[in-house]
Every structure is written in structure tokens, then in C-alpha cells.
Scaffold this motif. Structure first.
Motif, short mmCIF file in Angstrom:
data_model
loop_
_atom_site.label_atom_id
_atom_site.label_comp_id
_atom_site.label_asym_id
_atom_site.label_seq_id
_atom_site.Cartn_x
_atom_site.Cartn_y
_atom_site.Cartn_z
N PHE A 18 0.54 -1.50 -0.28
CA PHE A 18 -0.14 0.19 -0.43
C PHE A 18 0.85 1.53 -0.24
CE2 PHE A 18 -2.86 3.30 2.44
CZ PHE A 18 -3.70 3.66 1.43
N THR A 19 1.78 1.29 0.70
CA THR A 19 3.08 1.81 0.67
C THR A 19 3.66 2.67 -0.63
OG1 THR A 19 3.79 2.12 3.01
CG2 THR A 19 4.78 3.70 1.86
N VAL A 22 0.55 3.77 -2.83
CA VAL A 22 1.31 6.03 -3.09
C VAL A 22 1.80 6.56 -3.11
CG1 VAL A 22 0.36 7.22 -1.09
CG2 VAL A 22 -0.26 5.29 -0.02
N GLN A 26 0.22 9.33 -5.98
CA GLN A 26 -0.18 9.76 -5.44
C GLN A 26 -0.31 11.30 -6.29
OE1 GLN A 26 2.37 10.77 -2.13
NE2 GLN A 26 4.17 10.60 -3.16
N ASP A 27 0.68 11.59 -7.35
CA ASP A 27 1.24 12.70 -8.42
C ASP A 27 -0.33 12.44 -9.08
OD1 ASP A 27 2.95 13.65 -6.89
OD2 ASP A 27 4.40 13.24 -7.84
N LEU A 28 -0.19 11.48 -9.29
CA LEU A 28 -1.89 10.85 -10.60
C LEU A 28 -2.90 11.85 -10.57
CD1 LEU A 28 -1.36 7.43 -12.69
CD2 LEU A 28 -3.52 8.62 -11.32
N TYR A 30 -3.73 13.30 -7.47
CA TYR A 30 -3.41 14.45 -6.65
C TYR A 30 -3.58 15.59 -8.10
CZ TYR A 30 -2.15 19.02 -4.22
OH TYR A 30 -2.66 20.15 -4.14
N ASN A 31 -3.69 15.34 -9.10
CA ASN A 31 -2.96 16.18 -10.47
C ASN A 31 -4.80 16.51 -11.28
OD1 ASN A 31 -1.47 18.20 -12.40
ND2 ASN A 31 -1.61 16.75 -13.30
N ASP A 44 -6.33 17.79 -1.70
CA ASP A 44 -5.75 16.88 -1.30
C ASP A 44 -6.54 16.86 -0.57
OD1 ASP A 44 -2.90 16.36 0.39
OD2 ASP A 44 -3.73 17.07 1.73
N THR A 47 -7.69 13.31 -2.53
CA THR A 47 -6.67 11.90 -2.38
C THR A 47 -6.11 10.88 -1.65
OG1 THR A 47 -5.29 14.24 -3.65
CG2 THR A 47 -4.12 12.16 -2.87
N GLN A 48 -6.82 11.53 -0.70
CA GLN A 48 -6.90 11.15 0.63
C GLN A 48 -7.97 9.63 0.89
OE1 GLN A 48 -6.28 13.04 4.36
NE2 GLN A 48 -5.64 14.05 3.73
N GLU A 49 -8.86 10.57 0.66
CA GLU A 49 -10.00 9.80 0.25
C GLU A 49 -10.13 8.55 -0.60
OE1 GLU A 49 -14.07 11.50 -0.77
OE2 GLU A 49 -13.46 12.70 0.71
N PHE A 51 -6.97 7.36 -2.05
CA PHE A 51 -6.55 5.67 -1.03
C PHE A 51 -7.11 4.90 -0.52
CE2 PHE A 51 -3.34 8.33 -3.74
CZ PHE A 51 -2.60 6.69 -4.18
N TYR A 72 -8.05 6.36 -11.49
CA TYR A 72 -8.45 7.94 -12.56
C TYR A 72 -9.94 7.45 -12.23
CZ TYR A 72 -3.99 9.54 -15.44
OH TYR A 72 -3.45 9.77 -15.28
N ARG B 17 3.01 17.79 -14.08
CA ARG B 17 1.86 16.78 -13.41
C ARG B 17 2.20 17.80 -11.29
NH1 ARG B 17 1.67 10.60 -12.95
NH2 ARG B 17 0.04 11.04 -14.58
N ILE B 28 -3.44 9.77 5.40
CA ILE B 28 -4.36 8.74 4.56
C ILE B 28 -4.90 7.62 6.02
CG2 ILE B 28 -4.47 6.68 3.19
CD1 ILE B 28 -3.33 8.52 1.28
#
Lengths: 188, 106
Positions: A18-19, A22, A26-28, A30-31, A44, A47-49, A51, A72, B17, B28
Motif C-alpha cells: 500500500f505504501t 501511494v 499520489q501525484d497522478l 492529486y493532479n 488533497d 487524494t486521501q479519500e 486511497f 483515474y 504534474r 491517509i
């Protein structure tokens, strides 16, 4: 590590997998979220939701599509839900202001600055982000994925679960509508 | 104008990006420990949806309108009772007075 192996480890509840997930995506996430909601704090949060949802539902992921495609889709779903919630709150705020007589003091979308845009393009990009908010949802998704995330039409079609022809058509209409909105924006 | 529009349309070209904020994994994990939305939060979200709220409002108005329209007309049972009672009152054939009991002789 290849994708099936990563998925298998995630499904076994491997924390290190999982680490890695992330770290890699994460950038995919978030962006993409940022391109839709145009607010860094909201992106942000989304993004948390995303994951958290991936962690909770990875056992049901069959691996028919790529991990990135799945991410996506979840991100776009969450970002659009967030937009709808925000619009509802805004409508409620308008009603509230009618009774309390307060004035709106929020920032306009034209003031959004994406951190990845080159400095000399910031002003133009802010206008484009403003125009993006005015066009239909599916056109906005196609345009954001292609232009901001750099996905090919074929990849956009996979993410949106549609045909290549439909994406070409969406992009054509998106450009046309954006032109109109930008003309209105610069004419005011 | 056309130049401005074209420049704006091309402003995403070569965009990098955006990077997620640091310590995302920690946030998280904290969110997962906090747990998901409570039942009340979910109920609030459901009721707050425009379609649900509007339907609820319409129902309340409809119920009020029905009470107003049908609540003012007297009941059928009351009417029947009144009709049944009227001949009794008119001919007094069930009325026994003290005078009738005391005067037994013609």
C-alpha cells in the motif's frame, strides 16, 4: 514490481504494498483531482479519500483494467461528487445570504494557479481554468485528462469507458466551447 | 482577441504534474483510523440532496393542503347521527317524564 503482483499483495493486506502504491500514484491522483476541483486543499482531501477507498475495495478489483485507469476513475468520481457538494453548499449559502444580507467573499475560479504551469503561462492558464468550469462535465474530463495529465485519446477513452471516436468528438466540442467561453471572458 | 484565446488554449502545453503535499501516507492512515462517516452524517447528506429536500417540502405542502381541504367538511357519521336523532326529537316517542310516571290514572 509488476501490477498483478502489487494487486495480489494489496489484496493480502500487505502494508508495504500500500505504501508503494501511494508513492507511485499520489501525484497522478492529486493532479487529476486538482484539475477538476481547482483548489489545492480540496484536491488533497480527495487524494486521501481515493486511497482510503482503494485500500478498502482492492479485494474487489479484478485487474481487468490497469491500476492507473481504476485510480483515474475513482478520482474523477470523487472530484465530481465534491464539485456537486460544493455547488449545493453554494446554493444554500445564497439562500442564507438572502436572509442575513451578507455579501459573497469567495475567490473566483479565474484566480486559480496550477503549480505545474510555467510562470509565463500562469495568467493564460487561469483564464483557461475559468473557462473549463463553464463547459459540460464529460468535455471537461476529456480535456483535463488529455491536456493536463498528458493521456492519449486512447487512454482517455479507456478511463471514460467510451470509444476513441467519442473522445475525439468530446475534445472537438470542448475546444469549441472553451473558445466561446474565453472570448466571453476576455470581452468583459 | 484570437491571439489571447489561442494563447490561453495552449497554456496547458508542457505543464508539469502538480505534486501531492508531503506526508500524504500519514494523513491517509490517520483518516483510516478516524473511520468513515457516521450514520447521522450519511443521513444528513441524504436529506440535504436537492431532490430529497424538494420532495419532502412538496409532501409537507400536499399534506397541509389535504388537511385544509378535507379537514373542514363534517364527517358522514355525524350527519347520519343528526338525521337519526331528528325524528326522535320531533315526535318525542322515547321521552318519559316524571309527570308521565306520577299521573298513572287517566
Amino acid at each position: 514490481m509488476n501490477q498483478p503482483e502489487l494487486i495480489a499483495q494489496l489484496q493480502r493486506g500487505d502494508e508495504s504494498a500500500f505504501t508503494r502504491l501511494v508513492d507511485e500514484y499520489q501525484d497522478l491522483v492529486y493532479n487529476t483531482a486538482l484539475g477538476i476541483v481547482q483548489n489545492e486543499e480540496d484536491a488533497d482531501d480527495i487524494t486521501q479519500e481515493v486511497f482510503v477507498q482503494v485500500y478498502q475495495s482492492v479485494s474487489s478489483f479484478r485487474g481487468d483494467s490497469k491500476m492507473s485507469t481504476w485510480l483515474y476513475r475513482i478520482t474523477l468520481g470523487k472530484a465530481l461528487d465534491h464539485e456537486k457538494k460544493k455547488k449545493r453548499k453554494k446554493r444554500f449559502g445564497v439562500m442564507q445570504r438572502l436572509f442575513t444580507g451578507e455579501r459573497e467573499d469567495g475567490l473566483t475560479a479565474a484566480e486559480f494557479n496550477h503549480p505545474g504551469i510555467q510562470l509565463e503561462q500562469k495568467e493564460n492558464a487561469a483564464a483557461l481554468f475559468y473557462a473549463l468550469k463553464q463547459i459540460p462535465e464529460n468535455q471537461r474530463i476529456a480535456f483535463t485528462l488529455h491536456k493536463l495529465e498528458g493521456r492519449s485519446y486512447q487512454e482517455v477513452a479507456e478511463i471514460m469507458n467510451t470509444s476513441l471516436y467519442a473522445v475525439e468528438s468530446l475534445m472537438g466540442r470542448a475546444k469549441g466551447n472553451l473558445k466561446k467561453e474565453l472570448e466571453k471572458y476576455y470581452a468583459r | 482577441m484570437d491571439k489571447l484565446v489561442e494563447a490561453a488554449l495552449g497554456s496547458f502545453d508542457n505543464a508539469a504534474r502538480a505534486e501531492a503535499k508531503p506526508y500524504l501516507l500519514t494523513r491517509i492512515r490517520a483518516r483510516m483510523e478516524r473511520g468513515t462517516e457516521s450514520v447521522w452524517e450519511k443521513a444528513g447528506w441524504f436529506i440535504g440532496r436537492p431532490a430529497v429536500a424538494f420532495t419532502g417540502l412538496c409532501l409537507v405542502i400536499l399534506i397541509n393542503a389535504m388537511v385544509f381541504v378535507f379537514g373542514n367538511t363534517p364527517d358522514k357519521e355525524t350527519k347520519t347521527e343528526q338525521v337519526a336523532q331528528n325524528p326522535t326529537d320531533e315526535f318525542s316517542y322515547t321521552v318519559a317524564t316524571i309527570y308521565d310516571f306520577e299521573n298513572t290514572q287517566p
